[in-house]
Scaffold this motif. Structure first.
Motif, PDB file in Angstrom:
ATOM      1  N   TYR A 179       0.817  -1.221   0.000  1.00  0.00           N
ATOM      2  CA  TYR A 179       0.000   0.000   0.000  1.00  0.00           C
ATOM      3  C   TYR A 179       0.847   1.266   0.000  1.00  0.00           C
ATOM      4  CZ  TYR A 179      -3.135  -3.563   2.035  1.00  0.00           C
ATOM      5  OH  TYR A 179      -3.809  -4.715   2.306  1.00  0.00           O
ATOM      6  N   ALA A 180       1.893   1.319   0.844  1.00  0.00           N
ATOM      7  CA  ALA A 180       2.817   2.473   0.904  1.00  0.00           C
ATOM      8  C   ALA A 180       2.091   3.782   1.160  1.00  0.00           C
ATOM      9  CB  ALA A 180       3.631   2.551  -0.398  1.00  0.00           C
ATOM     10  N   LEU A 181       1.121   3.769   2.086  1.00  0.00           N
ATOM     11  CA  LEU A 181       0.439   5.012   2.452  1.00  0.00           C
ATOM     12  C   LEU A 181       1.315   5.811   3.423  1.00  0.00           C
ATOM     13  CD1 LEU A 181      -3.181   3.630   3.078  1.00  0.00           C
ATOM     14  CD2 LEU A 181      -2.223   4.592   0.973  1.00  0.00           C
ATOM     15  N   PHE A 182       1.129   7.137   3.429  1.00  0.00           N
ATOM     16  CA  PHE A 182       1.893   7.996   4.341  1.00  0.00           C
ATOM     17  C   PHE A 182       1.187   8.028   5.690  1.00  0.00           C
ATOM     18  CE2 PHE A 182       2.677   9.755   0.047  1.00  0.00           C
ATOM     19  CZ  PHE A 182       4.047   9.517  -0.012  1.00  0.00           C
ATOM     20  N   PRO A 183       1.816   7.495   6.750  1.00  0.00           N
ATOM     21  CA  PRO A 183       1.130   7.353   8.038  1.00  0.00           C
ATOM     22  C   PRO A 183       0.764   8.688   8.689  1.00  0.00           C
ATOM     23  CG  PRO A 183       3.466   6.814   8.256  1.00  0.00           C
ATOM     24  CD  PRO A 183       3.187   6.962   6.787  1.00  0.00           C
ATOM     25  N   HIS A 184       1.512   9.775   8.379  1.00  0.00           N
ATOM     26  CA  HIS A 184       1.265  11.065   9.030  1.00  0.00           C
ATOM     27  C   HIS A 184       0.194  11.885   8.327  1.00  0.00           C
ATOM     28  CE1 HIS A 184       4.133  11.773   5.819  1.00  0.00           C
ATOM     29  NE2 HIS A 184       3.841  13.064   5.854  1.00  0.00           N
ATOM     30  N   LEU A 185      -0.242  11.453   7.118  1.00  0.00           N
ATOM     31  CA  LEU A 185      -1.271  12.174   6.372  1.00  0.00           C
ATOM     32  C   LEU A 185      -2.618  11.481   6.534  1.00  0.00           C
ATOM     33  CD1 LEU A 185       0.545  12.894   2.960  1.00  0.00           C
ATOM     34  CD2 LEU A 185       0.331  14.414   4.952  1.00  0.00           C
ATOM     35  N   ASP A 186      -3.697  12.277   6.547  1.00  0.00           N
ATOM     36  CA  ASP A 186      -5.014  11.653   6.592  1.00  0.00           C
ATOM     37  C   ASP A 186      -5.340  11.058   5.216  1.00  0.00           C
ATOM     38  OD1 ASP A 186      -6.057  13.701   4.936  1.00  0.00           O
ATOM     39  OD2 ASP A 186      -6.751  14.877   6.643  1.00  0.00           O
ATOM     40  N   ILE A 187      -6.477  10.367   5.127  1.00  0.00           N
ATOM     41  CA  ILE A 187      -6.818   9.643   3.902  1.00  0.00           C
ATOM     42  C   ILE A 187      -6.977  10.591   2.726  1.00  0.00           C
ATOM     43  CG2 ILE A 187      -8.525   8.123   2.830  1.00  0.00           C
ATOM     44  CD1 ILE A 187      -6.622   7.001   5.173  1.00  0.00           C
ATOM     45  N   ALA A 188      -7.626  11.729   2.942  1.00  0.00           N
ATOM     46  CA  ALA A 188      -7.821  12.687   1.858  1.00  0.00           C
ATOM     47  C   ALA A 188      -6.486  13.176   1.307  1.00  0.00           C
ATOM     48  CB  ALA A 188      -8.663  13.864   2.343  1.00  0.00           C
ATOM     49  N   GLU A 189      -5.553  13.464   2.199  1.00  0.00           N
ATOM     50  CA  GLU A 189      -4.250  13.968   1.747  1.00  0.00           C
ATOM     51  C   GLU A 189      -3.403  12.860   1.113  1.00  0.00           C
ATOM     52  OE1 GLU A 189      -2.936  17.044   1.381  1.00  0.00           O
ATOM     53  OE2 GLU A 189      -5.021  17.595   1.774  1.00  0.00           O
ATOM     54  N   ASN A 190      -3.561  11.626   1.584  1.00  0.00           N
ATOM     55  CA  ASN A 190      -2.893  10.514   0.907  1.00  0.00           C
ATOM     56  C   ASN A 190      -3.351  10.425  -0.537  1.00  0.00           C
ATOM     57  OD1 ASN A 190      -1.034   8.285   2.170  1.00  0.00           O
ATOM     58  ND2 ASN A 190      -2.307   9.014   3.878  1.00  0.00           N
ATOM     59  N   ILE A 191      -4.668  10.528  -0.746  1.00  0.00           N
ATOM     60  CA  ILE A 191      -5.212  10.422  -2.107  1.00  0.00           C
ATOM     61  C   ILE A 191      -4.776  11.615  -2.958  1.00  0.00           C
ATOM     62  CG2 ILE A 191      -7.367  10.415  -3.443  1.00  0.00           C
ATOM     63  CD1 ILE A 191      -8.638   8.839  -1.116  1.00  0.00           C
ATOM     64  N   ALA A 192      -4.681  12.785  -2.338  1.00  0.00           N
ATOM     65  CA  ALA A 192      -4.343  14.004  -3.082  1.00  0.00           C
ATOM     66  C   ALA A 192      -2.857  14.132  -3.383  1.00  0.00           C
ATOM     67  CB  ALA A 192      -4.800  15.224  -2.283  1.00  0.00           C
ATOM     68  N   PHE A 193      -2.030  13.260  -2.831  1.00  0.00           N
ATOM     69  CA  PHE A 193      -0.584  13.440  -2.888  1.00  0.00           C
ATOM     70  C   PHE A 193      -0.058  13.639  -4.312  1.00  0.00           C
ATOM     71  CE2 PHE A 193       3.726  11.711  -3.310  1.00  0.00           C
ATOM     72  CZ  PHE A 193       4.403  12.518  -2.409  1.00  0.00           C
ATOM     73  N   GLY A 194      -0.497  12.789  -5.232  1.00  0.00           N
ATOM     74  CA  GLY A 194       0.004  12.878  -6.604  1.00  0.00           C
ATOM     75  C   GLY A 194      -0.349  14.192  -7.267  1.00  0.00           C
ATOM     76  N   LEU A 195      -1.562  14.686  -7.002  1.00  0.00           N
ATOM     77  CA  LEU A 195      -1.975  15.963  -7.589  1.00  0.00           C
ATOM     78  C   LEU A 195      -1.165  17.109  -6.996  1.00  0.00           C
ATOM     79  CD1 LEU A 195      -5.881  15.587  -7.665  1.00  0.00           C
ATOM     80  CD2 LEU A 195      -4.231  15.037  -9.459  1.00  0.00           C
ATOM     81  N   ARG A 196      -0.977  17.085  -5.686  1.00  0.00           N
ATOM     82  CA  ARG A 196      -0.221  18.176  -5.049  1.00  0.00           C
ATOM     83  C   ARG A 196       1.231  18.180  -5.519  1.00  0.00           C
ATOM     84  NH1 ARG A 196      -3.606  20.651  -1.931  1.00  0.00           N
ATOM     85  NH2 ARG A 196      -4.994  19.660  -0.407  1.00  0.00           N
ATOM     86  N   ARG A 197       1.793  17.000  -5.745  1.00  0.00           N
ATOM     87  CA  ARG A 197       3.179  16.928  -6.213  1.00  0.00           C
ATOM     88  C   ARG A 197       3.322  17.559  -7.592  1.00  0.00           C
ATOM     89  NH1 ARG A 197       6.131  11.143  -6.556  1.00  0.00           N
ATOM     90  NH2 ARG A 197       4.597  10.925  -8.220  1.00  0.00           N
ATOM     91  N   ARG A 198       2.246  17.510  -8.376  1.00  0.00           N
ATOM     92  CA  ARG A 198       2.266  18.125  -9.712  1.00  0.00           C
ATOM     93  C   ARG A 198       1.876  19.599  -9.665  1.00  0.00           C
ATOM     94  NH1 ARG A 198      -1.643  13.821 -11.846  1.00  0.00           N
ATOM     95  NH2 ARG A 198      -2.319  15.490 -13.264  1.00  0.00           N
ATOM     96  N   GLY A 199       1.701  20.146  -8.441  1.00  0.00           N
ATOM     97  CA  GLY A 199       1.423  21.572  -8.307  1.00  0.00           C
ATOM     98  C   GLY A 199      -0.028  21.951  -8.471  1.00  0.00           C
ATOM     99  N   ILE A 200      -0.927  20.962  -8.435  1.00  0.00           N
ATOM    100  CA  ILE A 200      -2.356  21.255  -8.571  1.00  0.00           C
ATOM    101  C   ILE A 200      -2.897  21.670  -7.209  1.00  0.00           C
ATOM    102  CG2 ILE A 200      -4.614  20.281  -9.162  1.00  0.00           C
ATOM    103  CD1 ILE A 200      -3.133  18.384 -11.072  1.00  0.00           C
ATOM    104  N   LYS A 201      -3.455  22.873  -7.137  1.00  0.00           N
ATOM    105  CA  LYS A 201      -3.899  23.419  -5.853  1.00  0.00           C
ATOM    106  C   LYS A 201      -5.318  22.963  -5.503  1.00  0.00           C
ATOM    107  CE  LYS A 201      -0.445  26.424  -4.929  1.00  0.00           C
ATOM    108  NZ  LYS A 201       0.567  25.826  -5.808  1.00  0.00           N
ATOM    109  N   SER A 202      -6.214  23.029  -6.480  1.00  0.00           N
ATOM    110  CA  SER A 202      -7.615  22.720  -6.211  1.00  0.00           C
ATOM    111  C   SER A 202      -7.861  21.223  -6.391  1.00  0.00           C
ATOM    112  CB  SER A 202      -8.516  23.524  -7.152  1.00  0.00           C
ATOM    113  OG  SER A 202      -9.870  23.231  -6.908  1.00  0.00           O
ATOM    114  N   VAL A 203      -7.872  20.502  -5.272  1.00  0.00           N
ATOM    115  CA  VAL A 203      -7.966  19.039  -5.332  1.00  0.00           C
ATOM    116  C   VAL A 203      -9.225  18.505  -4.648  1.00  0.00           C
ATOM    117  CG1 VAL A 203      -5.452  18.814  -5.388  1.00  0.00           C
ATOM    118  CG2 VAL A 203      -6.661  18.677  -3.201  1.00  0.00           C
ATOM    119  N   LYS A 204      -9.981  19.380  -4.000  1.00  0.00           N
ATOM    120  CA  LYS A 204     -11.071  18.928  -3.130  1.00  0.00           C
ATOM    121  C   LYS A 204     -12.089  18.072  -3.861  1.00  0.00           C
ATOM    122  CE  LYS A 204     -14.290  20.610   0.375  1.00  0.00           C
ATOM    123  NZ  LYS A 204     -14.819  21.791   1.098  1.00  0.00           N
TER     124      LYS A 204
END
Length: 391
Positions: free
Chosen positions: A90-115
């Motif tokens: 799975y390789a989930l980030f233990p310190h991030l909540d589920i929403a932020e785990n899912i959003a990780f790839g988008l945020r890494r690409r600089g996408i701000k509006s992920v909600k």
């Protein structure tokens, strides 16, 4: 929320991988149709994980090309390939909540509006109420769904799944099989799934490639592979098969029956179900699945319909496993056959040591080349390389 994809089929042409003197994947050609759920099935060391990693770009192919639609991606680095991979861990980030785990790839690409995209993915994997939880607060199956959502939010053209359910217990694994199939159907993208679990592959996949010793042994729809195995490896690896060696006494004609002398009698099978030409006097492996066989005490033999294949023998073992009782019946020639009978009602006379008649429809019988090992694909002789898949 079906996504329209423009990528096309995944096509492997002459793809292979060697490590020094060891060949993990022999040159193979494989096409994965766009939008399908495709499984690479095989035991450890068969080359399935190495093949998946070459598609992902995590392993460099020794020979061959990998194309996605009209695009050659053979030499592209992993981050430039329109694929995402879900691993067993799975390789989930233990310190991030589920929403932020899912959003990780988008945020890494600089996408701000992920909600909205995150909310859509949470709905897809039916975890809308878990957005603010941490991974350790979720079950294994829920964590797996988060990992899938995190991969799918990047809108890959292909999702690669490497033994994704291997860490789950049996009941949860079966639930997740149905869940992953539902998700794949809903998003409509290509899933390529690596597994050693036959039931998992047959439950989820549209098409299964059975791998053995670095090559594809047989390719087809799950039901076709099960009903019409082309080799002893596939017959044994996909479920259980009774294989009986005998001599062809009548080769039959097209559309007719082949007759084989075996187990002290004669067994019939349709000529079109022989994977090798049957010649009078030649040897043939007659195959039948345990659940296709009926069992009866010898005093009920007269009630068996004419035209059915029959083998007499003695029950040497039986196991009650809930949904069925599994019998081992030994014929006078020394051949041991397995029989699975559904537990619809209790039957008298089927105890260890009892003399019985086994009978089945000749149409449920298949024929294989007798030159093959009858043990290929079994635990005792998997017929695969002895090294583990390259990780």
């Amino acid at each position: 929320m079906t996504q329209q994809q423009t990528g096309g089929d995944v096509r492997l042409t002459g793809i292979s991988k060697t490590y020094g003197s060891f060949t993990a994947v022999k040159p193979l050609d494989l096409t994965v149709p766009q939008g399908s759920f495709f499984a690479l099935l095989g035991a450890s060391g068969c080359g399935k994980t190495t093949t998946l990693r070459m598609i992902a770009g995590l392993e460099e192919a020794t020979t061959g090309t990998i194309r996605l639609g009209d695009r050659d991606i053979t030499d592209l680095p992993p981050y430039k390939r329109p694929v995402n991979t879900v691993f067993q861990s799975y390789a989930l980030f233990p310190h991030l909540d589920i929403a932020e785990n899912i959003a990780f790839g988008l945020r890494r690409r600089g996408i701000k509006s992920v909600k909205k995209q995150v909310a859509d993915m949470l709905d897809l994997v039916q975890l809308g109420d878990f957005a603010k939880r941490k991974p350790h607060q979720l079950s294994g199956g829920q964590q797996q769904r988060v990992a899938v959502a995190r991969a799918l939010i990047n809108h890959p053209q292909v999702l690669l799944l490497d033994e994704p359910l291997g860490a789950l217990d049996l009941k949860l694994r079966r639930q997740m099989q149905l869940e992953l199939k539902r998700i794949q159907t809903e998003v409509g993208i290509t899933f390529i799934h690596v597994t050693h679990d036959q039931e998992e592959a047959m439950t989820m996949a549209d098409t299964v490639a059975v791998m053995n010793g670095g090559r594809v042994e047989q390719l087809g729809a799950p039901a076709d592979l099960y009903e019409n195995p082309g080799t002893t490896f596939v017959a044994n690896f996909l479920g259980t098969s009774n294989l009986i060696e005998g001599e062809v006494v009548s080769a039959g004609t097209t559309g007719g029956d082949v007759v084989v002398a075996a187990c002290g009698g004669k067994l019939r099978l349709p000529s079109e179900r022989c994977t090798t030409p049957a010649a009078k006097g030649g040897r043939l492996l007659v195959g039948v699945r345990p659940e296709k066989i009926s069992i009866a005490p010898t005093d009920e033999a007269d009630a068996i319909a004419d035209g059915r294949n029959r083998v007499t023998g003695r029950i040497v073992d039986s196991s009650f496993i809930g949904v069925s009782t599994q019998y081992v019946v030994e014929n006078a020639t020394g051949t041991a056959l397995q029989v699975y009978e559904q537990n619809v009602e209790r039957r008298a006379g089927l105890t260890t040591g009892a003399e019985v008649v086994l009978h089945w429809n000749p149409a449920h019988t298949f024929g294989l080349d007798a030159a093959q090992s009858m043990l290929a694909g079994t635990t005792g002789d998997a017929g695969v390389e002895t090294v583990e898949d390259a990780a």
